[in-house]
Design an enzyme around this catalytic site. Structure first.
Site, short mmCIF file in Angstrom:
data_model
loop_
_atom_site.label_atom_id
_atom_site.label_comp_id
_atom_site.label_asym_id
_atom_site.label_seq_id
_atom_site.Cartn_x
_atom_site.Cartn_y
_atom_site.Cartn_z
N TRP A 2 0.80 -1.22 0.00
CA TRP A 2 0.00 0.00 0.00
C TRP A 2 0.83 1.28 0.00
CZ3 TRP A 2 0.74 3.33 4.03
CH2 TRP A 2 1.29 2.79 5.20
N HIS A 34 0.06 5.45 -3.13
CA HIS A 34 -1.19 4.85 -3.58
C HIS A 34 -2.01 4.38 -2.39
CE1 HIS A 34 -4.05 2.44 -5.85
NE2 HIS A 34 -3.63 3.11 -6.92
N PRO A 35 -3.33 4.68 -2.39
CA PRO A 35 -4.16 4.40 -1.21
C PRO A 35 -4.73 2.99 -1.11
CG PRO A 35 -5.45 5.56 -2.85
CD PRO A 35 -4.06 5.47 -3.41
N CYS A 36 -4.41 2.10 -2.03
CA CYS A 36 -5.01 0.77 -1.94
C CYS A 36 -4.57 0.10 -0.64
CB CYS A 36 -4.63 -0.09 -3.14
SG CYS A 36 -2.89 -0.48 -3.30
N GLY A 37 -5.49 -0.50 0.05
CA GLY A 37 -5.20 -1.15 1.33
C GLY A 37 -5.33 -0.24 2.53
#
Length: 227
Positions: free
Chosen positions: A158, A177-180
């Protein structure tokens, strides 16, 4: 809202509440550092918005490149209660402000905390540049990061860096990146045995989030702010 059934995301309104709580606490307890400023802005200025849009801004922060001694002392992530990230001195003054080396040109970094309507979480946008304003490419930025950050960037799902258009400024910026993000934020609050009310979660959301992502740049949150 019941925190047990919360998915770790925020609405745009919740983000603003958390942003103001974070900036006020930062300014009151971290006087050795510039304040986070709420910048009023609209992604679509030609359309009337029922809500005040904007983002948090912290700009022209000096970043010192790690020396050889720092690189030789790559540390593990501290999983204790006080802090998540690179261990070290917990004084109010952060690594990013201690620029004392004469061997490298000074580099500066601007940080913006922007709400992502896609992921429904805060996102850290940033750009780095030389004293004459020349932008730094990613490979040069990575050389300015703490040694433990480079290690995390290579293994964490993340914290990887991407480049895209800033949603408000319409210019290329880098971002974590903001995934997770929603998943680990939810786990962080669920691990609190006190199970705080959602109003308390909103107040602490950005503080808890930044205590992790900020350390990728040596911007540690003093422990007394989190209490």
């Amino acid at each position: 809202m019941d925190v047990l059934h919360w998915d770790g995301t925020l609405s745009a309104k919740d983000f603003r509440v958390g942003a103001f709580a974070f900036s006020q606490k930062w300014e009151s307890l971290n006087s050795g550092f510039p304040p986070w400023v709420w910048v009023l802005s609209s992604k679509h200025p030609w359309l009337a918005s029922p809500e005040e849009e904007g983002y948090l801004s912290l700009e022209k922060i000096c970043i010192s490149r790690p020396n050889e001694e720092d690189i030789d002392q790559i540390s593990q992530i501290d999983t204790g209660e006080e802090e998540i990230g690179c261990p070290g001195n917990e004084d109010v003054i952060d690594d990013a402000t201690l620029v004392q080396s004469s061997h490298h040109e000074l580099h500066y970094c601007d940080f913006h905390i922007v709400y992502s309507s896609t992921f429904r979480v805060p996102v850290l946008y940033f750009r780095s540049y030389c004293s004459d304003g020349r932008p730094l490419p990613l490979d040069e930025i990575e050389k300015d990061l703490p040694a433990c950050s480079s290690k995390e960037l290579s293994k964490s799902k993340w914290t990887f860096i991407t480049q895209e258009e800033h949603p408000y400024l319409k210019r290329p910026w880098f971002k974590l990146h903001p995934c997770g993000t929603a998943e680990w934020i939810k786990l962080l609050f669920l691990s609190d045995t006190a199970k705080p009310k959602f109003e308390v979660v909103l107040e602490l959301y950005l503080l808890s989030w930044f205590s992790v992502v900020g350390q990728m740049f040596g911007l540690r949150t003093p422990f007394k702010i989190s209490n």
